[in-house]
Scaffold this active site. Structure first.
Site, PDB file in Angstrom:
ATOM      1  N   SER A  75     -40.059 -53.111 -38.845  1.00  0.00           N
ATOM      2  CA  SER A  75     -40.730 -52.659 -40.067  1.00  0.00           C
ATOM      3  C   SER A  75     -41.833 -53.649 -40.406  1.00  0.00           C
ATOM      4  O   SER A  75     -41.800 -54.805 -39.979  1.00  0.00           O
ATOM      5  CB  SER A  75     -39.741 -52.620 -41.229  1.00  0.00           C
ATOM      6  OG  SER A  75     -39.456 -53.929 -41.681  1.00  0.00           O
ATOM      7  N   ASP A  76     -42.820 -53.208 -41.165  1.00  0.00           N
ATOM      8  CA  ASP A  76     -43.693 -54.188 -41.800  1.00  0.00           C
ATOM      9  C   ASP A  76     -42.830 -54.954 -42.802  1.00  0.00           C
ATOM     10  O   ASP A  76     -41.727 -54.529 -43.145  1.00  0.00           O
ATOM     11  CB  ASP A  76     -44.879 -53.496 -42.486  1.00  0.00           C
ATOM     12  CG  ASP A  76     -46.072 -54.446 -42.628  1.00  0.00           C
ATOM     13  OD1 ASP A  76     -45.869 -55.680 -42.612  1.00  0.00           O
ATOM     14  OD2 ASP A  76     -47.202 -53.960 -42.773  1.00  0.00           O
TER      15      ASP A  76
END
Ligand SMILES: *[C@@H]1O[C@H](CO)[C@@H](O)[C@H](O)[C@H]1NC(C)=O
Ligand SMILES: *[C@@H]1O[C@H](CO)[C@@H](O)[C@H](O)[C@H]1NC(C)=O
Ligand SMILES: *[C@@H]1O[C@H](CO)[C@@H](O)[C@H](O)[C@H]1NC(C)=O
Ligand SMILES: *[C@@H]1O[C@H](CO)[C@@H](O)[C@H](O)[C@H]1NC(C)=O
Ligand SMILES: *[C@@H]1O[C@H](CO)[C@@H](O)[C@H](O)[C@H]1NC(C)=O
Ligand SMILES: *[C@@H]1O[C@H](CO)[C@@H](O)[C@H](O)[C@H]1NC(C)=O
Ligand SMILES: *[C@@H]1O[C@H](CO)[C@@H](O)[C@H](O)[C@H]1NC(C)=O
Ligand SMILES: *[C@@H]1O[C@H](CO)[C@@H](O)[C@H](O)[C@H]1NC(C)=O
Ligand SMILES: *[C@@H]1O[C@H](CO)[C@@H](O)[C@H](O)[C@H]1NC(C)=O
Ligand SMILES: *[C@@H]1O[C@H](CO)[C@@H](O)[C@H](O)[C@H]1NC(C)=O
Ligand SMILES: *[C@@H]1O[C@H](CO)[C@@H](O)[C@H](O)[C@H]1NC(C)=O
Ligand SMILES: *[C@@H]1O[C@H](CO)[C@@H](O)[C@H](O)[C@H]1NC(C)=O
Length: 794
Positions: A309-310
């Site tokens: 994920s960011d």
């Protein structure tokens, strides 16, 4: 957002939900940055597992005869649930019991190393700071991109061997620079997502990883941000909460082809899902992106890849996207959709509750961590000191920095926008002093841009001029954003005392950055006012425009007393030297704009979150492919010091039956879209009186296929080294079938039969007429969107 019932149930919470790790109110729909905790942000000392003498010795993960995924799987199967869960986040504690050391997934390598463990001022206190990718790509030199990636990965591996860096990087940033206000456009190779971003991605990924799917990847690249991410905070709309509507046509033709190239062709080992939502689904819980497109269509599973994920984006699935009613469910749907690693801490805290609530199963959690470890196994993490690349050390950082490629990249990227013959600054009897004025005149850190590596030195324009034969009269003049004119008089005085004037200004990280979009694309502050006053002194005046995004230079273009204008991007550690060498004529410019310089009113003509590229309503079309207005300086614009004559070499027309072509065997190519169709050739002769590199862009346009059709699109680039006066070279660009494809409304990439032209540069100085016969040929079919509410494969 899923079903309406879910949304209704959340009404009480939205938008005033509590922040991730802070009990006070923090609005994720407007704030540009997530609140990350110390564990997520930490950089930690790292090490390698000891397969010879440690607790793992003799276990399957240490057995180099076993395939990587099985080795990883064997490792994960030795872990307890708590141990597995603990390691699904970016700052992973490892498993002390098994001798598995801590690992940090978050390492950055955009244009040099950042976000790594640097506890002291010794070795690794500096690494090379290359120009921002937007400037390097303006060179039109794909080998340069490759060499930069090669050096960065060498430095990264050396740092990894010293326990300071991981074996994967959260780079490159390949979203198209669609909206000119985007604060992170500087990190990208520009606005041409279909061709140029794909080319850049291919070179960056294959150089960083050490080839196409090598047995031992040098570094694993986590390409980002998947997908549709190209705004930070425009008009108070945060990237964390943006939900962009994107048609299948534009997803296939603009927002994802560079990711397809990264995964399917360059075999990137990782990919990062984005903060924003697309068509109602948050990037990190979107099974259409993360499963259907990525794994089923592009074959990500075959290369043991992992999704991260960011940072904070798993939390954002809950707040502000509300794709799940609570943080437990958000963690579960993100992982089920295919987000294997959480850059954050949500997984560490919420996966076990999610398992207990039967929102996820153990196999899915194990699979996520296995994917991460499979990559580490391949990279030789478990294979001891004699494994490949483990011999790289600090000496290799020093050695690769000394190659001075950062300087070469800056020189090659500098882009001359306007010149009436004033440049190069000829040092003659009446021209030996220069007034160097402006907020970038003595810039150091400002030359680097965001994701800034710490280099060993930074050469400012002032330092480079002082080191030359020129007599320099320096004045700050004004700041990037200043409105007061207190420095004007000193600047005018310096100018009056000099033979020539160089103004160095533009924009910097105070107005374009991560979590910071611009609100307008005008020259900020009173810089134009000062330039205007300088232009009235009757002396040769050059304006240097720094920054990643373009600013409307109409006033400079139209002012005959502004003799020259050069775009300098963020040129890196040797940027000042590169600029001065080009100004003085020691080197000649040959960069080309990789973004359109729009007139200022452009950004007020439509909502910048409107991703429809084709002209519609008040939107005049986006990117050079569709923009129907008059750019100030067009995509691809770039002048030389010399003049070149271009003429056709080889054929100037051809007819090909594409049905026949795709039905023939193409043993040399894994994918039919890469089979060369035409080789475009032009003979280029230097008709001026200076040595110069030559750069080229080849554009296609067509009347084939359904309307609307792009005005033109890029299908090839080239750069040729030092051509002396009278000398010539042949520009040769192979055009494969696939680059002629366009996405239809369903998102299928199709090559249509009909008439095409291939034209050299914006000037169209050489044109090749191409006729394609046969049937429309599909290069790739866009998969069907999953049923609404479907969330992964549990
Ligand atoms: C919580 O967030 C608010 C708003 O951003 C900030 O001012 C405050 O310092 C934060 N408190 C803690 C303990 O982090
Ligand atoms: C390593 O794996 C190979 C292939 O599965 C197997 O034949 C061999 O016995 C294993 N070696 C050890 C030491 O377990
Ligand atoms: C999981 O991580 C936490 C925090 O780092 C640590 O306190 C705990 O001991 C770890 N548990 C195991 C089983 O490793
Ligand atoms: C590194 O050097 C700087 C400046 O000399 C000093 O301020 C800093 O404390 C040093 N850091 C460490 C970790 O030694
Ligand atoms: C996306 O489409 C929805 C439904 O038509 C609309 O409500 C929303 O405003 C659109 N979002 C943007 C950013 O245009
Ligand atoms: C979270 O939401 C899910 C619905 O998706 C529900 O089953 C679960 O009980 C909720 N958990 C908590 C802790 O509220
Ligand atoms: C591998 O190299 C490191 C660093 O030089 C050293 O500390 C370690 O003992 C070596 N391991 C083996 C098994 O030789
Ligand atoms: C230029 O900047 C450096 C620091 O980066 C500073 O030491 C120097 O004094 C500046 N020069 C002038 C003339 O302001
Ligand atoms: C343009 O935007 C910048 C910030 O991006 C702001 O500082 C400046 O005041 C704006 N200028 C105008 C004329 O609106
Ligand atoms: C390509 O564009 C040029 C310039 O606009 C135009 O004259 C020509 O007819 C176009 N060719 C095709 C095949 O569309
Ligand atoms: C392109 O870059 C490569 C690698 O840095 C370099 O060797 C080559 O000379 C460059 N080509 C031109 C035309 O400058
Ligand atoms: C193109 O090739 C196909 C397959 O060989 C053939 O059926 C068709 O007639 C050809 N079309 C033209 C216009 O030559």
């Amino acid at each position: 957002m899923q079903a309406a019932t879910l949304a209704a149930g959340l009404g009480l919470l939205a938008p005033a939900v509590l922040a991730q790790n802070n009990q006070s109110y923090y609005d994720y729909t407007t704030n540009g940055n997530p609140q990350l905790d110390q564990r997520t942000l930490a950089t930690i000392p790292l090490g390698f597992p000891d397969c010879d003498n440690g607790p793992l010795a003799g276990t399957t993960v240490c057995n180099t005869s076993v395939p990587a995924y099985q080795r990883a799987s064997a490792l994960v199967s030795m872990m307890t649930l708590e141990e597995v869960v603990n390691n699904t986040v970016n700052t992973a504690p490892g498993v002390p019991r098994l001798g598995v050391p801590p690992y940090e997934v978050w390492n950055e390598a955009l244009h040099g190393l950042t976000h790594f463990y640097q506890p002291d001022n010794g070795s690794f206190s500096w690494t090379t700071a290359f120009p921002q990718p937007i400037l390097s790509m303006a060179s039109m030199n794909r080998s340069l991109i490759h060499q930069i990636g090669d050096i960065i990965s060498t430095q990264a591996r050396a740092a990894s061997n010293a326990g300071r860096y991981g074996l994967d990087v959260y780079s490159p940033n390949i979203n198209g620079f669609r909206s000119p206000v985007w604060g992170r456009g500087q990190e990208t190779p520009g606005e041409d997502a279909f061709f140029l971003s794909s080319l850049y991605t291919y070179e960056y990924v294959t150089s960083m990883q050490g080839g196409v799917n090598p047995v031992v990847p040098k570094m694993e690249t986590v390409i980002k941000h998947f997908a549709g991410y190209d705004l930070e905070t425009w008009h108070g709309h945060s990237r964390l909460g943006n939900d962009l509507n994107i048609t299948a046509q534009n997803l296939a033709g603009y927002f994802t082809p560079q990711f397809k190239t990264g995964i399917q062709y360059a075999k990137a080992k990782g990919i990062m899902c984005a903060y924003n939502a697309v068509n109602g689904e948050a990037g990190c819980s979107d099974p259409f992106f993360l499963q259907t497109l990525l794994r089923e269509e592009w074959g990500f599973d075959k290369q043991n890849g992992f999704v991260s994920s960011d940072c904070g984006a798993v939390y954002s699935v809950f707040n502000p996207h509300m794709d799940a009613p609570n943080r437990t469910a958000a963690a579960a749907i993100a992982m089920r959709a295919g987000t294997d690693i959480d850059c954050g801490t949500e997984y560490a805290y919420y996966l076990t509750p999610a398992l207990n609530e039967q929102l996820i199963d153990r196999a899915t959690i194990d699979r996520a961590l296995t994917r991460l470890y499979a990559g580490l196994v391949e990279a030789g993490y478990f294979d001891g000191n004699s494994s490949m690349y483990r011999d790289l050390t600090w000496d290799d950082v020093v050695r690769t920095d000394a190659l001075n490629i950062s300087y070469e990249a800056a020189v090659e990227g500098l882009t001359l926008l306007k010149n009436d013959g004033n440049l190069p600054l000829k040092k003659s009897h009446d021209c030996k002093s220069v007034a160097l004025i402006g907020p970038f005149a003595n810039a150091t850190d400002q030359l680097i841009g965001d994701y800034a590596p710490t280099p060993n030195y930074i050469i400012s324009p002032l330092a480079a001029f002082e080191d030359s034969d020129w007599e320099v009269n320096y004045a700050f003049g004004t700041g990037v954003l200043w409105r007061n004119t207190s420095g004007f008089e000193e600047a005018l005085e310096a100018a009056r005392n000099s033979d020539v004037i160089v103004y160095a200004g533009g924009i910097d990280l105070t107005i374009e950055d991560e979590a910071l979009d611009r609100e307008n694309i005008t020259w900020p502050g009173n810089q134009l006012q000062l330039i205007n006053q300088l232009s009235q002194l009757g002396k040769p005046l050059t304006v240097l425009q720094f920054g990643g995004g373009q600013v409307d230079g109409t006033a400079l273009k139209n002012n005959d007393n502004v003799n020259s204008l050069m775009w300098c991007g963020y040129p890196g550690q040797s940027g000042g030297q590169a600029v001065v060498d080009v100004l003085s004529g020691k080197r000649a410019p040959a960069g080309r704009l990789v973004t359109t310089q729009y007139p200022a009113e452009y950004v007020n003509q439509f909502d910048q979150r409107d991703t429809e590229l084709q002209p519609h309503g008040s939107c005049p079309g986006q990117t050079y492919m569709w923009y129907t207005g008059e750019p100030v300086y067009a995509f691809g614009h770039g002048l030389f010091y010399t003049t070149f004559d271009e003429e056709v070499a080889g054929n100037s027309s051809g007819t090909f039956n594409i049905t026949e072509l795709v039905s023939q065997p193409h043993d040399d190519y894994e994918y039919v879209e890469h089979v060369p169709l035409v080789t475009f050739e032009a003979k280029v002769t230097n008709t001026g009186d200076m040595d110069s590199d030559y750069s080229a862009m080849l554009f296609a346009n067509t009347t084939s296929g359904p309307a609307p059709r792009p005005i033109k699109w890029l299908v090839g680039i080239d750069r040729e080294a030092t051509i002396p006066p009278g000398g010539s070279c042949t520009v040769s660009i192979e055009v494969p079938l696939g680059v002629l494809a366009r996405a239809n409304e369903a998102g299928d990439l199709i090559v249509y039969p009909g008439e095409y032209e291939l034209a050299l540069n914006n000037e169209r100085s050489v044109v090749y007429s191409l006729t394609l016969t046969g049937n429309a040929v599909p290069i790739a079919m866009w998969p069907l969107q999953l049923e609404e509410g479907a969330t992964g494969n549990m």
